[in-house]
Design an enzyme around this catalytic site. Structure first.
Site, mmCIF file in Angstrom:
data_model
loop_
_atom_site.group_PDB
_atom_site.id
_atom_site.type_symbol
_atom_site.label_atom_id
_atom_site.label_comp_id
_atom_site.label_asym_id
_atom_site.label_seq_id
_atom_site.Cartn_x
_atom_site.Cartn_y
_atom_site.Cartn_z
ATOM 1 N N HIS A 279 36.729 101.420 69.902
ATOM 2 C CA HIS A 279 36.782 101.171 68.462
ATOM 3 C C HIS A 279 37.508 102.325 67.760
ATOM 4 C CE1 HIS A 279 34.433 97.661 68.756
ATOM 5 N NE2 HIS A 279 33.247 98.230 68.914
ATOM 6 N N CYS A 328 42.111 99.723 67.026
ATOM 7 C CA CYS A 328 42.541 99.158 65.744
ATOM 8 C C CYS A 328 42.972 100.256 64.772
ATOM 9 C CB CYS A 328 41.411 98.350 65.123
ATOM 10 S SG CYS A 328 40.967 96.893 66.073
#
Length: 650
Positions: A279, A328
């Protein structure tokens, strides 16, 4: 008058009949210097080094030393009549270079340690050829061109200040001492005009890679792909000559400690590669990596700033600094002004490879039964190619752009200041960097040392072999194989356990069978395996408990015998990543940003099960041909390190 005359005593002079000889030896080699002298009475000896320093204990005709550094020696010989004479000065030249080919029973005959290299240089520039040999006595050198001796070229280095066409030819060097004569390898020297000269081949002094994959988050959705991505990329980088440290599931403190160790392995001329899968997000032009212990919601002080990692890599004067992020880059709190990260002066050979562009997500994909980040899938396809690293990333971008699963959703972004065509396949050249290489080698081996194979003999007559393999730098697999059995037992099985117990992250709920394919070596057929994960948390020596279960053929009773094997602190456990040292920055000892990032507790909170519909936004999502994951809308609170002036969302 009869007088008496004093009796004259005729004192013979001291004559040195054998002087010591110079030597050229590898470091730590034992050398004996010998002097022989004749004179009347008892002769005494004292050896000196340059600077007129007495050699401790050097009071015999023979002086044996363990050569540590190049030094001059001389011996003084004196008698009881106050006569003295000095031997010739001799040099013991010590070379800290590869000696692996030196014969075990070497007697001092010339041994070529460094052969000259072929040269292709521009007309009018300096020509330098070097040939180095060990020898006792030190070898004499004589250079030849096209079979003819060059009368004025009698040292280990041949130099011609302004080479012209007449210096073109085949060169070799004769090395001789009283024992033997040897010849170097012949090399060709070509003198060309400037427009004919090819660019010099680029090399690295070493290659070092740190790979981190975070998947089992305490408070956020778990991921699948980092398991395969880190494993496969690590194997490919090893094929390219990289020293690889690969780690799974790190807290923020553990990430920072691992990065500190990684930075210490970098130095001038080294290729440094940092890869992260997990993440992440982007905030005010900076990228942040989310640790597995980040709270819900998290702030930037709970995460790791990528730009600080790159700044630290550049300060080590690396020849290539490459950061690859399969994460991301959604934007958060763009109105918040981040704390200052002071840039260095313009630095070349810096490359960022982002899995996706700004304010966009990166996706996982099911590919042939295994989960992989789609960026890493195509990265692994091209990374072995001997091309400029940015060209490799461009091919990754083109392949990803043609993938129908993420069309319009993910696009690779490349940023760089590459001023040379550096490739990950460039060879490693350690000449002139041997000592630094040895230091890096010792530091790297600390995180990659496996326990020794053990053979255990049980009272019932069964022999069990316990061996070990590294799946990642913080994941160890123990294998147990029954090597011999006994006629007095049947139905023999073996089980393994560890003290302390280490959690098996691969057996958690939701883990797919694809991971098991990584855990077994094809050439092994073990009777039992034990996966030992999260070794970075190990604070004491680990003990493997081996339980042997069998049925006694006489009593028909089921019995168990146990033995224990202490394996110490294997792999990254010896690096003590749980105990990151916060100290003032030091270029050689501490990561430059070690102090600037604050402490958080590295105690592990309870593992939360991920509920349907509770996914955090802007994280890596799994996609397949039949279904594309949706976007969620719960944003976290944000704040940059050391900057508390921004309003916090309620």
């Amino acid at each position: 008058m009869t007088g008496s005359f004093p009796k004259r005593i005729m004192i013979n002079e001291i004559v040195i009949v054998r002087h010591p000889v110079s030597a050229c030896v590898p470091v730590n080699h034992k050398v004996t210097l010998r002097v022989r002298a004749e004179g009347k009475g008892i002769l005494k000896y004292q050896w000196f080094t340059d600077g007129a320093k007495e050699v401790p204990g050097g009071t015999q005709a023979d002086l044996t030393i363990k050569a540590q550094q190049t030094q001059l020696y001389v011996c003084r010989v004196n008698d009881q009549y106050c006569n003295c004479v000095f031997s010739d000065w001799v040099k013991v030249k010590v070379l800290d270079i590869d000696k692996s080919g030196l014969p075990v029973d070497w007697q001092g005959e010339p041994y070529v340690a460094i052969n000259p290299k072929p040269q292709k240089i521009q007309s009018g520039t300096k020509l330098t050829l070097r040939c180095t040999a060990f020898g006792i006595p030190a070898p004499r050198y004589q250079w030849y061109r096209n079979g003819r001796p060059l009368l004025d070229k009698t040292s280990d280095t041949l130099q011609i200040e302004c080479a012209t066409g007449e210096h073109r030819g085949t060169y070799l060097c004769s090395l001789s001492n009283t024992l033997e004569e040897r010849w170097s390898e012949p090399v060709d020297v070509d003198i060309v005009q400037s427009d004919q000269l090819p660019p010099a081949a680029l090399t690295a002094t070493d290659k070092v890679a740190l790979l981190i994959g975070n998947l089992n988050y305490f408070n956020h959705p778990a991921l699948m792909a980092p398991v395969v991505d880190v494993h496969e990329l690590g194997n490919l980088l090893r094929q390219l000559g990289f020293r690889v440290v690969s780690l799974l599931d790190l807290t923020r403190e553990e990430m920072l400690a691992a990065i500190d160790k990684f930075i210490q392995l970098l130095d001038k001329g080294v290729y440094g590669l940092f890869y992260y899968a997990g993440h992440g997000y982007e905030h005010a032009g900076r990228n942040y990596l989310v640790a597995v212990d980040a709270p819900q919601p998290y702030r930037t002080e709970n995460c790791v700033c990528v730009q600080r990692i790159m700044l630290s890599m550049q300060e080590r004067q690396t020849a290539l600094s490459l950061i690859l992020l399969d994460t991301c880059r959604k934007w958060y709190n763009q109105g918040c002004i981040p704390s200052a990260i002071m840039p260095l002066a313009p630095s070349g050979n810096t490359v960022y490879g982002y899995a996706t562009c700004e304010d966009a997500e990166a996706f996982e994909v099911q590919d042939g039964g295994k989960s992989t980040g789609i960026f890493t899938k195509y990265l692994n396809k091209h990374i072995l190619q001997a091309e400029k690293v940015t060209h490799v990333l461009e091919k990754v971008s083109e392949d990803l752009g043609r993938d129908p699963l993420i069309t319009g959703k993910q696009a690779v972004e490349i940023k760089h200041t590459l001023k040379e065509p550096r490739s990950l396949a460039d060879p490693v050249r350690t000449t002139g960097h041997t000592r630094e290489l040895h230091l890096r080698d010792a530091c790297w081996r600390q995180a990659n040392e496996l326990p020794q194979k053990k053979r255990l003999m049980f009272l019932c007559g069964v022999e069990v072999e316990v061996s070990f393999s590294a799946l990642y730098s913080n994941v160890l697999i123990a294998f147990a194989i029954v090597k011999t059995t006994s006629p007095f037992i049947q139905d023999c099985t073996v089980t393994l356990s560890s003290i302390p117990t280490m959690e098996d992250i691969f057996s958690r709920t939701g883990r797919s069978d694809e991971m098991d394919s990584l855990l077994f070596m094809k050439n092994k057929n073990p009777d039992c395996t034990l996966r030992l994960c999260a070794l970075q948390k190990l604070k004491e020596s680990m003990v493997i408990k081996v339980d042997l279960h069998y049925t006694n053929t006489n009593s028909k009773l089921r019995q168990t015998e146990s033995q224990r094997v202490d394996i110490g602190k294997p792999l990254v456990a010896s690096c003590k990543l749980y105990r990151r040292i916060h100290a003032a920055p030091d270029r050689k000892q501490e990561c430059p940003f070690a102090k600037s990032m604050g402490n958080i507790s590295n105690s592990k909170p309870p593992l939360h099960q991920t509920l349907v519909g509770s996914c955090r936004p802007f994280t890596r999502k799994a996609v397949c041909a039949a279904e594309i994951a949706v976007t969620w809308s719960n944003e976290p609170e944000e704040n940059d390190e050391n900057d508390f002036s921004c309003p916090i969302k309620p």
